[in-house]
Design an enzyme around this catalytic site. Structure first.
Site, PDB file in Angstrom:
ATOM      1  CG  ASP A   1      40.712  56.223  29.482  1.00 28.96           C
ATOM      2  OD1 ASP A   1      40.530  55.633  28.404  1.00 28.96           O
ATOM      3  OD2 ASP A   1      41.261  57.345  29.558  1.00 28.96           O
ATOM      4  CB  ILE A   2      39.950  51.081  26.894  1.00 31.93           C
ATOM      5  CG1 ILE A   2      40.494  49.700  26.492  1.00 31.93           C
ATOM      6  CG2 ILE A   2      39.875  52.020  25.688  1.00 31.93           C
ATOM      7  CD1 ILE A   2      39.555  48.900  25.614  1.00 31.93           C
TER       8      ILE A   2
ATOM      9  N   GLY B   1      33.453  59.044  21.106  1.00 32.93           N
ATOM     10  CA  GLY B   1      33.484  57.964  22.087  1.00 32.93           C
ATOM     11  C   GLY B   1      34.880  57.401  22.306  1.00 32.93           C
ATOM     12  CB  VAL B   2      35.954  53.945  23.120  1.00 34.00           C
ATOM     13  CG1 VAL B   2      35.557  53.091  21.939  1.00 34.00           C
ATOM     14  CG2 VAL B   2      37.170  53.358  23.823  1.00 34.00           C
ATOM     15  CG  ASP B   3      37.317  55.668  16.621  1.00 34.93           C
ATOM     16  OD1 ASP B   3      38.557  55.576  16.638  1.00 34.93           O
ATOM     17  OD2 ASP B   3      36.638  55.622  15.584  1.00 34.93           O
TER      18      ASP B   3
ATOM     19  CB  SER C   1      27.732  48.010  19.276  1.00 38.07           C
ATOM     20  OG  SER C   1      28.292  47.794  17.998  1.00 38.07           O
ATOM     21  CB  THR C   2      27.162  49.495  24.699  1.00 40.24           C
ATOM     22  OG1 THR C   2      28.414  49.943  25.241  1.00 40.24           O
ATOM     23  CG2 THR C   2      27.191  47.996  24.529  1.00 40.24           C
ATOM     24  N   GLY C   3      27.636  52.488  22.833  1.00 43.32           N
ATOM     25  CA  GLY C   3      27.608  53.945  22.974  1.00 43.32           C
ATOM     26  C   GLY C   3      26.795  54.563  21.849  1.00 43.32           C
TER      27      GLY C   3
ATOM     28  CE1 TYR D   1      28.529  53.748  14.883  1.00 41.44           C
ATOM     29  CE2 TYR D   1      29.343  51.502  14.751  1.00 41.44           C
ATOM     30  CZ  TYR D   1      29.345  52.801  14.299  1.00 41.44           C
ATOM     31  OH  TYR D   1      30.170  53.158  13.248  1.00 41.44           O
TER      32      TYR D   1
END
Ligand code: ADP
Length: 175
Positions: A11-12, A33-35, A122-124, A126
């Site tokens: 987890d970033i 997502g990560v955002d 972009s790999t989620g 997007y």
């Protein structure tokens, strides 16, 4: 360059690097997502900082990046970059994804930060194909590092095993 790049799975928001990069959308007003994870962990100070950026410069175009405070995160700053939405590969997606990595690195370097953690932009939601996105990420970062002393260390933080394996394989091929 190999020694300056590492792959970690996790987890970033937990990363203790100087900077973490957010795969934001152009509005800078948060998302999934990560955002979403980064805004939840950082708390309201991050949204306030993003709103200030919006007031000053408007939306953040695809491929560009902005830097803010990191609120409650262990990191010192957050770089928000906007990756491309995958369409058919003919909408300059590769160039825009590379721009997103390069412009993020430039902000890290310009602000004198030594370490940065990237998600697989972009790999989620997007929808960018993961193997192609990983190749662009690794190539863009390693090319940047050959020409700049900062950041000293770059981490690719992969959330899923597919990305972890892809990045590990690409890193093993770097000289
Ligand atoms: P995008 O809209 O750029 O595709 P997403 O957030 O949907 O952004 O996904 C980007 C990548 O981030 C995906 O590979 C996803 O699995 C990953 N991801 C989601 N949550 C986290 C997290 N907490 N830490 C690191 N990576 C994450």
């Amino acid at each position: 360059m190999k020694s300056r790049i590492e792959v970690v799975q996790g987890d970033i928001t937990r990363m203790t690097t100087d900077v973490i990069v957010n795969a934001a959308n152009s509005s800078l007003m948060g998302g999934g997502g990560v955002d979403g994870a980064i805004h939840r962990a950082a708390g309201p100070a991050l949204m306030e900082a993003c709103m200030q950026v919006r007031q000053q410069q408007g939306t953040c175009p695809t491929g560009h990046a902005v830097i803010t405070v990191a609120g409650n995160l262990p990191a010192k700053a957050v770089v928000h970059t906007v990756g491309p939405v995958w369409r058919d590969g003919d909408a300059h997606e590769a160039q825009l994804l590379s721009d997103a990595y390069r412009n993020s690195l430039q902000l890290v370097c310009d602000n004198g930060y030594k370490s940065v953690a990237f998600p697989a932009i972009s790999t989620g939601i997007y929808g960018y194909p993961k193997p192609a996105a990983a190749e662009i990420a690794v190539n863009t970062v390693s090319d940047y590092l050959t020409r700049h002393a900062l950041p000293e260390q770059v981490y690719f933080v992969c959330y899923d095993e597919e990305n972890t394996r892809l990045y590990q394989r690409l890193l093993a091929q770097l000289s």
